[in-house]
Design a protein around this motif. Sequence first.
Motif, short mmCIF file in Angstrom:
data_model
loop_
_atom_site.label_atom_id
_atom_site.label_comp_id
_atom_site.label_asym_id
_atom_site.label_seq_id
_atom_site.Cartn_x
_atom_site.Cartn_y
_atom_site.Cartn_z
N GLU A 219 0.85 -1.20 0.00
CA GLU A 219 0.00 0.00 0.00
C GLU A 219 0.88 1.24 0.00
OE1 GLU A 219 -3.23 0.35 -0.26
OE2 GLU A 219 -4.13 -1.56 0.32
N SER B 196 -3.32 -3.25 4.80
CA SER B 196 -4.76 -3.26 4.52
C SER B 196 -5.11 -4.72 4.22
CB SER B 196 -5.09 -2.39 3.30
OG SER B 196 -4.88 -3.14 2.11
N GLN C 278 -6.21 -5.83 1.61
CA GLN C 278 -6.45 -5.77 0.16
C GLN C 278 -6.55 -7.14 -0.51
OE1 GLN C 278 -7.30 -3.08 -1.47
NE2 GLN C 278 -7.61 -4.35 -3.28
N LYS D 168 -9.41 -9.45 0.77
CA LYS D 168 -10.78 -9.11 0.35
C LYS D 168 -11.00 -9.45 -1.12
CE LYS D 168 -10.31 -4.04 -0.20
NZ LYS D 168 -11.00 -2.77 0.01
N ARG E 42 0.63 0.78 9.35
CA ARG E 42 1.62 1.27 8.37
C ARG E 42 2.71 2.04 9.12
NH1 ARG E 42 -2.54 3.14 3.42
NH2 ARG E 42 -3.71 1.19 3.52
N GLN F 235 -10.01 1.26 9.15
CA GLN F 235 -10.67 1.50 7.87
C GLN F 235 -12.05 0.85 7.85
OE1 GLN F 235 -8.23 -0.06 4.68
NE2 GLN F 235 -7.11 1.87 4.49
N HIS G 256 -2.19 3.92 -6.97
CA HIS G 256 -3.08 3.39 -5.93
C HIS G 256 -2.40 2.14 -5.34
CE1 HIS G 256 -6.72 3.30 -3.69
NE2 HIS G 256 -7.19 2.21 -4.24
N HIS G 257 -2.62 0.99 -5.90
CA HIS G 257 -1.82 -0.19 -5.61
C HIS G 257 -1.81 -1.07 -6.85
CE1 HIS G 257 -5.67 -2.00 -5.00
NE2 HIS G 257 -5.88 -1.38 -3.86
N ARG H 123 -10.72 -3.70 -9.54
CA ARG H 123 -9.46 -4.47 -9.53
C ARG H 123 -9.27 -5.20 -10.84
NH1 ARG H 123 -9.18 -1.62 -4.84
NH2 ARG H 123 -10.70 -2.38 -3.36
N LEU I 131 -13.38 -0.35 -1.89
CA LEU I 131 -12.87 0.92 -1.36
C LEU I 131 -12.66 0.80 0.14
CD1 LEU I 131 -14.22 4.47 -1.80
CD2 LEU I 131 -14.96 3.24 0.21
#
Length: 610
Positions: free
Chosen positions: A192, A214, A216, A219, A238, A252, A465-466, A506, A548
């Motif tokens: 991230e 995250s 990420q 998910k 982080r 988050q 973004h990633h 994605r 998001l």
Amino acid sequence: MSESAEQTGIALDALGDWRGGGGCGTWRSEHIGRSVIVMGWVDVRRDHGGIVFVDLRDRTGLLQIVLDPADGAGAHERAHALRSEWVVAARGRIAARPRETVNSELPTGEIELRVEEVRVLSMARVLPFPLGEAHEANEALRARYRYLDLRRPRMLRNLTARHCVTAAIRALLDDEGFIDVETPILTRSTPEGARDYLVPSRVTPGSVYALPQSPQLFKQILMVAGLERYSQIVRCVRDEDLRADRQPEFTQVDLEMSFIGADEVMAVTERILVAGARAVGTEVPQIPFPRMTYAEATRRFGTDRPDTRFGLELVDLSAEMGASQARVLAEAVAKGGMVGGIVVDDGSRFSRSQLDELVEWSKTVGAKGLAWIRSTPEGWQSPLAKFFAEGERTAIEGHSGLRQGGVLFLVAGPRKLAGSVLGQLRLRLGAMLGLVPHERNNYLWVTDFPLFEHSEEDGRLVAVHHPFTAPCDEDLGRLESDPLDVRAVAYDVVLNGVELGGGSIRIHRPDIQARVFAALGINDAEQSEKFGFLLDALSFGAPPHGGLALGLDRLCMLWLGEHSIRDVIAFPKTQKAHCAMSEAPSVPSEQQLRELGIRMRQAEKVKPES
Ligand code: ASP
């Protein structure tokens, strides 16, 4: 120990058959005559000799309790000993206050409790800072005694409001068919863009887990697993330099959806923000939010998170300046950079020394300098004036909107840098001139981010973004030939110039994911070593998906009008990422290190911050 506990000769009482408190702040005049038990902390004690008054505080508020020998002789006797922050229970009758002592500032101000019996449940040492003046107390002291700081009504309000926000968001997500799934805390690195916190493995010496930046990848994999709608209010970690709105661990509101496009994710996010704002009692945003592309945001406001509550938009004067005699400006344009400007109509708002200060300030944010031009009835006033002929002046005035009485600020340099300096200058000017309408809330979507950019450190291509963000379909053909020109299906939500969160559609095809990895310079071996499980998962039937994440701490901070996220987090870290209360991080024992197979090269003793 203070004098209080030992010298009072008071023995502590047991709670006995008294139960449950009773909400100090909830009693009103309609309860007059009622016999009640209340429990809480002694906020203030006023000893008038014959009668003792105590403001008793619990999370519902304050109640004046009156210890009068006429109501209870024993209770009154003990009352002289009571001190601030002792924990006390009192039984008595709710009575009307004498008219002259009614306190209209207090919800319970029309009544008081006439105490028949009092029990002292706990004593307190003298506090390191008085709660009423905590805001003046040294930050380090407040952090060390966080539980005392949290006793303040304002902090209690913040934690309660935050609870209401999360409860409302969870309810909404549940209503909309999201399934709450917990993802691992001990995991491996997710890119991230920050540094990882690492946890050494005892079972596999030499290996480490990373705490999640995250969830990420989990998910996304839940989408491959067929969940269709995932959500989680989740802690992310982080290792970044800290600021007022940044903590090493933060929360988050994270979500992911299958078979959708960006519009659906944005619409759910808007409903989340409406539900949260309603729960916290702040102005409920109008939906849908306006949208602006990244290109437009950076062109007009010099940032990808513009504060659109006021004007002072940027003008690109590269064409005019590129051809001018002003060498510094012309050179910046010749090198492929830009000259941009901001016009303030009422130039009389700036003294010469303020202008000089702005020039100095611009250097602290990376500019080579800042030029200014005042338009006066006698013509241009500016260190640059001599470089511009009449015709050039007219062209610049025409394009920038500079009129007599106004001042034009100019910044020259590489495009990204000049834009960013102008963006920051705009905020500074807006604040100096009082142009920001603080009572307004502008929510905004910024869309169509670039997929890649050059890293500031080494110039390599990195993901904006990633690396799991989908490129726009129509730009896919340029992935290899012109990567910097490829847009991402990514969106950020911004409130008054602050990024609340962001997400993207994605990549769900392994071939495209592999091409994006390759564009980022991640070779095949590294792809399969770091992300093999993702590429595998994508190859077993992955639905199109996107999602998001919203930064909950920042959101609560803004909604509650606080200035630091530490004010909406129960146990935050200090600027040095320490927990001043539990004194984490701490030096591990020799045995712990041995078990982990680690030898420390140096151990820095944690020093208390002052
Ligand atoms: N994982 C992203 C982040 O933490 C959000 C997302 O793409 O959903 O910024």
